[in-house]
Design a protein around this motif. Structure first.
Motif, PDB file in Angstrom:
ATOM      1  N   THR A 213       0.852  -1.194   0.000  1.00 39.07           N
ATOM      2  CA  THR A 213       0.000   0.000   0.000  1.00 39.07           C
ATOM      3  C   THR A 213       0.884   1.238   0.000  1.00 39.07           C
ATOM      4  O   THR A 213       2.028   1.187   0.465  1.00 39.07           O
ATOM      5  CB  THR A 213      -0.895   0.043   1.263  1.00 39.07           C
ATOM      6  OG1 THR A 213      -0.071  -0.127   2.420  1.00 39.07           O
ATOM      7  CG2 THR A 213      -1.945  -1.046   1.249  1.00 39.07           C
ATOM      8  N   PHE A 255      -5.664   0.935   5.911  1.00 40.11           N
ATOM      9  CA  PHE A 255      -5.264   2.012   4.991  1.00 40.11           C
ATOM     10  C   PHE A 255      -6.344   3.097   4.969  1.00 40.11           C
ATOM     11  O   PHE A 255      -6.048   4.287   5.065  1.00 40.11           O
ATOM     12  CB  PHE A 255      -5.025   1.452   3.583  1.00 40.11           C
ATOM     13  CG  PHE A 255      -4.576   2.503   2.599  1.00 40.11           C
ATOM     14  CD1 PHE A 255      -3.257   2.933   2.587  1.00 40.11           C
ATOM     15  CD2 PHE A 255      -5.474   3.076   1.712  1.00 40.11           C
ATOM     16  CE1 PHE A 255      -2.834   3.922   1.691  1.00 40.11           C
ATOM     17  CE2 PHE A 255      -5.063   4.058   0.816  1.00 40.11           C
ATOM     18  CZ  PHE A 255      -3.742   4.479   0.813  1.00 40.11           C
ATOM     19  N   TYR A 284      -6.026  -3.021  -2.206  1.00 36.36           N
ATOM     20  CA  TYR A 284      -4.805  -3.353  -2.950  1.00 36.36           C
ATOM     21  C   TYR A 284      -4.701  -4.858  -2.987  1.00 36.36           C
ATOM     22  O   TYR A 284      -5.012  -5.530  -2.008  1.00 36.36           O
ATOM     23  CB  TYR A 284      -3.602  -2.688  -2.257  1.00 36.36           C
ATOM     24  CG  TYR A 284      -3.718  -1.188  -2.288  1.00 36.36           C
ATOM     25  CD1 TYR A 284      -3.222  -0.446  -3.360  1.00 36.36           C
ATOM     26  CD2 TYR A 284      -4.406  -0.507  -1.279  1.00 36.36           C
ATOM     27  CE1 TYR A 284      -3.369   0.929  -3.418  1.00 36.36           C
ATOM     28  CE2 TYR A 284      -4.568   0.874  -1.327  1.00 36.36           C
ATOM     29  CZ  TYR A 284      -4.052   1.584  -2.405  1.00 36.36           C
ATOM     30  OH  TYR A 284      -4.218   2.944  -2.471  1.00 36.36           O
TER      31      TYR A 284
END
Length: 289
Positions: A213, A255, A284
């Protein structure tokens, strides 16, 4: 139709009135993902130490044992499907957690124990009681089903210096040989991972997967990130997601929460941005290695 009783998750961690670390980072994501949580607090502080000053009390091992005995009296320990532990104030509390895991395993051999071996981080070094790394290395890791160290902690546990992702996979497989089925390394930053990214690696008996990420430039980084990640990963695995998918979802949740954190905040916006727990906006891919 009455709901059948969902399985319990026993989470033995610290508790703060203000902020989101320990149980205050772990319980809510587990609840949002559908689990009844039995939070047992190892400390009660006004706030986490990231704020500098704090007040409150560290509970001793006997206190934790008492609370667990009360749960045993209610007949709920035998209905626990997973145990979660993070930061340990002292090795005595760790020993109580392992006793509880052993007891629950007698009733439910399939119980999963996720041990987040909190010891330190790059830049801060080791920030736990000196007895903790040995306790984790020699006693907790062999008991655990899932371990989620960051790269610094993983190197401390395995006495290694990771030079590549491939090296990390190989060392994680060696650690699996000591007990845990699933090894996850967070904040992976080996030279072969682009400098503007951070890796999260998961290894089990079937394979190895890496999620990269973007690094988010937040100063300070909010506390409790590892606590939220571990709880979310555990919830996803308990919901039956295969490891690579659970890894993607837990990484996406963290994230999203970090991205939604206000500059200068020491805490993740767990409540305000709670949709990120259930349906993270950006994902991701977990790439098989």
């Amino acid at each position: 139709m009455p709901h059948s009783h969902p399985p319990y998750v026993l989470s033995i961690q610290s508790h703060v009135a203000l902020g989101h670390v320990g149980n205050d980072a772990a319980v809510f994501p587990l609840q949002r993902l559908g689990f009844e949580v039995l939070p047992v607090h190892t400390v009660q502080f006004s706030n986490h130490t990231g704020y500098g000053q704090f007040r409150g009390q560290v509970f001793d091992a006997e206190h934790i044992r008492e609370v667990l005995a009360g749960l045993r009296d209610r007949g709920v320990l035998s209905r626990v499907s997973a145990v979660l532990s993070g930061y340990l104030g002292d090795a005595g509390i760790g020993a109580v957690i392992l006793e509880a895991v052993d007891e629950i395993r007698r009733d439910n051999p399939a119980v999963r124990y996720l041990c987040d071996p909190v010891m330190g981080d790059v830049g801060r070094g080791v920030f736990v009681n000196p007895a903790i790394p040995d306790f984790l290395r020699n006693l907790a890791i062999p008991h655990a089903t899932i371990v989620t160290p960051n790269q610094f902690e993983f190197e401390l546990l395995t006495g290694s210096r990771l030079v590549s992702v491939e090296d990390a996979v190989r060392t994680a497989r060696q650690l699996r040989g000591r007990g845990p089925d699933v090894v996850v390394i967070t904040s992976l930053a080996t030279p072969d991972i682009p400098a503007d990214q951070l890796g999260t690696l998961a290894v089990n008996g079937e394979g190895a997967w890496l999620v990269n990420t973007p690094r988010l430039a937040l100063h300070p980084l909010p506390n409790g990130m590892g606590d939220v990640f571990s709880a979310t990963l555990l919830a996803r695995l308990l919901r039956g997601e295969p490891l690579p998918r659970a890894l993607e979802l837990a990484t996406a949740t963290l994230f999203g929460l970090v991205k939604a954190t206000a500059e200068g905040s020491r805490d993740l916006p767990l409540v305000v941005a709670q949709e990120q727990i259930v349906a993270p906006l950006e994902a991701y891919p977990a790439v098989a290695l």
